[in-house]
Design an enzyme around this catalytic site. Structure first.
Site, PDB file in Angstrom:
ATOM      1  N   ASP A 306     -71.023  93.911 -52.774  1.00 42.39           N
ATOM      2  CA  ASP A 306     -72.043  92.933 -52.635  1.00 42.39           C
ATOM      3  C   ASP A 306     -71.848  91.660 -51.408  1.00 42.39           C
ATOM      4  OD1 ASP A 306     -74.353  91.322 -53.280  1.00 42.39           O
ATOM      5  OD2 ASP A 306     -73.618  90.752 -55.218  1.00 42.39           O
ATOM      6  N   GLY A 325     -73.466  83.940 -53.069  1.00 41.58           N
ATOM      7  CA  GLY A 325     -72.848  85.186 -52.659  1.00 41.58           C
ATOM      8  C   GLY A 325     -71.695  85.044 -51.917  1.00 41.58           C
TER       9      GLY A 325
END
Lengths: 428, 319
Positions: A306, A325
C-alpha cells in the site's frame, strides 16, 4: 546470458529450496541445475544469498498521472526495484482516475519507458471511482489492467458491488476492495480503542472493516467472483477470510507490513507523528496477533505495501488533517524478514509465497515462478544483512515512513526483470 | 525548584510532584491577585505569544492577564482557521513565530496533538491551552486548585465528571490529574459520548477512573460534581435526540445534586448552557464554584508561565 551462481534458490511454484545455479537467456529462465558453467555468460555470484522468483507488490500508488510531485511511475518503479520488487500493481486513484483505456495505456507506456519494474495497472470499478456507474472494465482489460478496484473510496452501494462482481467475471478480473464501511466515523484519524480515547482522536472501529469484508464475502458467494480484500487489518476480518476460504470461495487477502509491525500504541508513542497515519489505521495488539496468525496459517495470501507517497508538506499538518498513507516499497522485504522470518513466524519459502507465488496467482500474472521457460524476473536477497533504514537514500520521491532509522535484519540485494539486472544494492 | 521540562503539553506526563509544585506555586499567585497592585516583575523582558486557532474568550483573556501580571509582554494572535484551510502548514506557522524569539507560546487548537507537533520544533516553552479532544492542562490545574482550596485536599475525594466525555479535553486532563493525586473519578453521560477504554490507560492504578453505569450512580456520594459543556452541534451529529431529552436525562438539577454529599461542590469549565447540562438554580447556587474556577484560572496560568519561563519557586514566596 546471465548465470546466477552459488545462491539458494527458493521457488515454491516448483517446491524448490536448494543450492543451485540459475541460467537466464533471452529474458527467460533457461536452466536450473547444480553447478552450471556456461561460456560467455555474465556471472552473478549469489553466495550466501537467496534467489527467488521476482517479488510482486499487488498494491501501490504511483501517483501519475496527476500527482507527480508525490511520485511518478518512473520514481515508483525505481523504488520498487530498490526494494526488491520486480512487479507492482498500481491503484487507479490518479488524476484523472484510471477508469478508461486511455489512462490505462498511458500508465502501461510510462511503465515500459521506465524500463525497470513491470507496471501492472489496476482499473477503477466505477467511473471516477465515484461509486455510481461501472467504468469501462472490458476496454481497460484490453489495454492491460489486471484487476479492478475503487481503492480508497470503498463501493458502499451493495447492489452496485454485486453488478461489478458479476461483470468482472466476464473479463476474469479480481475485484479488489478497500473495506471500510463508514460506521459513522467519517473524518477518523486512527483506530478506535483506548489509545484514540486517550489521544482525543476520532477513531475508526475495527467493525467498520469487518462489516464490509463480511458483505464482500457474501457477494462473492452470490456472484462467484474473485474477491481480493486489500490491506486486511483486523482480527475479525482475518477470521472472516479464513471461513470464506474453508467454504471454498474465491476470496483472497493481503496485509501491509505496517499492519504486522505496528499498533495504535505506536501512534500514541509517536506523539502525533503523521507518518503513523494511514488507512486502514494501525490496529490493536490483538488485531496484530491475529494477522500474524493469518500469515502463519496461510489465511493471508500476500504481503502488499500500500505504498502511498505524500509530499512532506502535506504530512506537516495537524494529525487529523494530514492525509492517510505511508510509503512501503523500500522497507517491505526487510520488515518481512526481520519481523516474520527471523522471529519464526514464517519460513523463507512461505515468505517467497507471500511476496511472489501467491500475488502472481491472485491476479493471474504470468510471473511468480522460476520454472524453465518462464519470464526471468528474479529477486535476490540476503536474509542476514543488517540495515539501518536511511530515508535520505530512498528512490521514492517521498519520505513518509514511520520506519526511518530502524535497525532491521535482512535486505534485498538485486532485482532482475526480464533477464536484465535493473538494480543491485551497494554491497550486492 | 523550577519545573524541569520545556513544555506543558498535558497532565498525562506530569508526576504528582510536578502537579503539586504547580498547585503550590499557583496558591502564592492567588495571593498576588488579591493585592492592590496585582503585578510582580518576575517575567520582565520575556515574551509570551498567545496563539489561538480556536475561538476563546475566557482562556485567552486568562492567559493574557496572567502574563501581564508577571510583567511579560503578551501578544495575542487569533488564527481563526486551521493551517490546512489557510494554506500554511502548522509547522511553518510555528517556525515563523519561533523566528521572533518568544519565551513561551500558548496554543489553543481544534486538532488534538497540534501543540505537541509545534513543541518538537520550537525553542520556546509550549503551553497547551486546549488541543482538540485531547488535553487542557491549565483547566485541570485551576479545577484542582479550586477543589483543594475548598476541600483542603484532593486525595480520597470522589469526583463525578458528567456529560460529553468523548469530545472533552477538560474531562481527560481532569481524570489524569485527579487520579494522579489520589481522587476517584467517575465518568458518566450518554453512552454515545463516552470513550470507553480511556480508564485503562489514564489512571495510575485500576479503579481510580471508572465509567459509572449512569449519571445518578456517578453523582452518588460525590464530593465534587463537574459538569461538561454540551456542544450544541453534537445533537445534529446524532449523539443524542434533543437538548430537551439531554437536559432531562443527563442534566444537573437540584434533585440529582441531592444524591451527592451534602457539602458537594459543583464545577463547570464554562461557558455554561443554562437549562441544558446545568439548571440555573444549581449554577447560581451556593455550592457552585464556577466563578471561583475562573478566578483561580489566572493564578494557575501564572504558575505555569512562571515555572516554564524560567522563574524559581523561592522568588514568589518572598513577600
Amino acid at each position: 546470458m546471465l548465470l546466477i551462481k552459488n545462491g539458494t534458490i527458493i521457488d515454491p511454484s516448483q517446491s524448490l529450496e536448494k543450492k543451485k545455479d540459475l541460467l537466464i537467456r533471452d529474458g527467460r529462465i533457461e536452466a536450473i541445475d547444480e553447478s552450471l558453467n556456461v561460456e560467455g555468460a555474465e556471472i552473478f555470484d549469489a553466495m550466501d544469498l537467496i534467489v527467488a522468483p521476482g517479488f510482486i507488490d499487488l498494491h501501490v500508488h504511483l501517483r501519475e498521472p496527476g500527482f507527480e510531485y508525490k511520485e511518478t511511475i518512473a520514481s515508483g518503479a525505481r523504488a520498487a526495484v530498490a526494494g526488491g520488487f520486480t512487479s507492482v500493481c498500481c491503484m487507479p486513484n490518479t488524476k484523472p482516475v484510471n477508469d478508461n483505456s486511455s489512462v490505462t495505456r498511458f500508465i502501461v507506456e510510462q511503465g515500459r519507458a521506465a524500463k525497470l519494474a513491470n507496471i501492472f495497472p489496476i482499473g477503477a470499478i466505477t467511473q471516477g471511482s465515484n461509486g455510481e456507474q461501472l467504468a469501462e472494465i472490458g476496454e481497460m482489460k484490453a489495454a492491460g489492467i489486471v484487476a479492478i478496484s475503487d481503492d480508497g473510496k470503498p463501493v458502499l452501494d451493495s447492489g452496485l458491488m454485486r453488478r461489478a462482481m458479476e461483470y468482472s467475471r466476464d473479463f476474469d478480473l479480481p475485484v479488489v476492495d478497500h473495506c471500510e464501511d463508514c460506521c459513522g466515523a467519517a473524518g477518523w484519524a486512527m483506530h478506535e480503542g483506548e489509545y484514540s480515547a486517550l489521544m482525543g482522536l476520532k477513531g475508526l472501529p475495527g467493525a467498520a472493516e469487518d462489516l464490509h469484508v463480511a458483505r464482500d464475502i457474501m457477494l462473492a458467494e452470490l456472484t462467484g467472483a474473485r474477491v481480493h480484500i486489500a490491506h486486511i487489518s483486523t482480527a475479525r476480518s482475518v477470521d472472516l477470510a479464513r471461513q470464506a476460504k474453508q467454504k471454498g470461495l474465491a476470496v483472497t487477502c493481503e496485509v501491509a507490513p505496517h499492519h504486522f509491525t505496528l499498533t495504535d500504541k505506536d501512534v500514541y508513542e509517536s506523539g502525533y507523528n503523521t507518518n503513523f497515519k494511514m488507512a486502514p489505521p494501525l490496529r490493536s495488539q490483538s488485531d496484530l496477533e491475529a494477522i500474524i496468525e493469518g500469515l502463519r496459517d496461510g489465511t493471508i495470501d500476500a504481503i502488499a505495501t500500500d505504498h502511498a507517497p505524500h509530499h512532506a508538506n502535506e504530512k506537516m499538518l495537524e494529525f487529523d488533517h494530514a492525509p492517510n498513507g505511508i510509503i512501503g516499497l523500500e522497507t517491505a522485504v526487510s520488515l518481512t524478514l526481520d519481523r516474520l522470518v527471523h522471529r519464526g513466524v514464517i519460513t523463507l519459502s512461505r515468505m517467497v509465497e507471500l511476496l511472489s507465488t501467491n500475488p502472481a496467482r491472485v491476479f493471474k500474472l504470468d510471473r511468480g515462478t522460476l520454472k524453465v521457460g518462464a519470464v526471468a524476473d528474479v529477486t535476490i536477497f540476503d536474509p542476514n544483512r543488517k540495515i539501518n533504514v536511511d530515508v535520505s537514500k530512498f528512490q521514492s520521491k517521498s519520505r513518509n515512513t514511520p520506519f526511518g532509522e530502524w535497525e532491521l535484519k535482512g535486505a534485498p540485494v538485486a532485482a532482475i526483470v526480464g533477464g536484465r539486472v535493473v538494480w543491485r544494492g551497494e554491497e550486492g | 525548584m523550577p519545573l524541569k521540562r520545556k513544555d506543558l503539553l498535558g497532565i498525562a506526563d506530569l508526576s504528582p510532584e510536578e502537579i503539586n509544585l504547580l498547585l503550590d506555586t499557583a496558591e502564592t499567585f492567588r495571593d498576588v491577585n488579591q493585592r492592590q497592585i496585582k503585578k510582580v516583575p518576575t517575567l520582565r523582558g520575556k515574551t509570551v505569544i498567545n496563539l489561538f486557532f480556536e475561538a476563546s474568550t475566557r482562556t485567552r483573556t486568562s492567559f493574557e492577564i496572567a502574563a501581564k501580571r508577571l510583567s511579560a509582554d503578551a501578544i495575542n494572535i487569533s488564527a481563526s482557521t486551521s493551517s490546512v484551510v489557510k494554506g500554511e502548514t502548522l509547522i511553518d506557522t510555528a517556525l515563523n513565530l519561533q523566528a521572533m524569539a518568544p519565551d513561551a507560546i500558548v496554543i489553543r487548537h481544534s486538532s488534538s496533538g497540534a501543540p505537541h507537533q509545534i513543541a518538537k520544533i520550537v525553542n520556546a516553552a509550549v503551553i497547551n491551552a486546549g488541543d482538540g479532544a485531547h488535553e487542557h492542562p491549565t483547566q485541570a490545574l485551576l479545577d484542582a486548585l479550586t477543589i483543594r482550596h475548598n476541600k483542603g485536599r484532593i486525595a480520597g475525594l470522589k469526583v463525578a465528571i458528567i456529560g460529553d466525555v468523548l469530545h472533552s479535553r477538560v474531562a481527560r486532563s481532569n481524570a489524569h490529574l485527579l487520579s494522579k493525586l489520589g481522587a476517584r473519578v467517575a465518568l458518566a453521560g450518554p453512552r454515545t459520548l463516552l470513550p470507553f477504554g480511556l480508564e485503562k490507560l489514564i489512571a495510575p492504578s485500576e479503579g481510580f477512573v471508572t465509567f459509572a453505569g449512569n449519571i445518578n450512580e456517578a453523582i452518588k456520594d460525590a464530593d465534587v460534581v463537574m459538569m461538561l459543556r454540551i456542544q450544541l452541534e453534537r445533537q445534529s451529529g446524532g449523539f443524542f435526540p434533543s437538548l430537551r431529552e439531554y437536559s432531562i436525562h443527563y442534566g444537573l438539577n437540584r434533585r440529582r445534586l441531592d444524591l451527592a454529599k451534602p457539602d458537594a461542590i459543583v464545577l463547570h469549565p464554562g461557558p455554561i448552557n443554562r437549562g441544558v447540562e446545568i439548571d440555573s438554580d444549581v449554577a447560581d447556587g451556593p455550592f457552585s464554584l464556577i466563578l471561583n474556577q475562573v478566578e483561580n484560572g489566572v493564578a494557575a496560568r501564572m504558575a505555569v508561565l512562571y515555572l516554564l519561563a524560567g522563574g524559581e519557586y523561592r522568588e514568589v514566596v518572598r513577600p
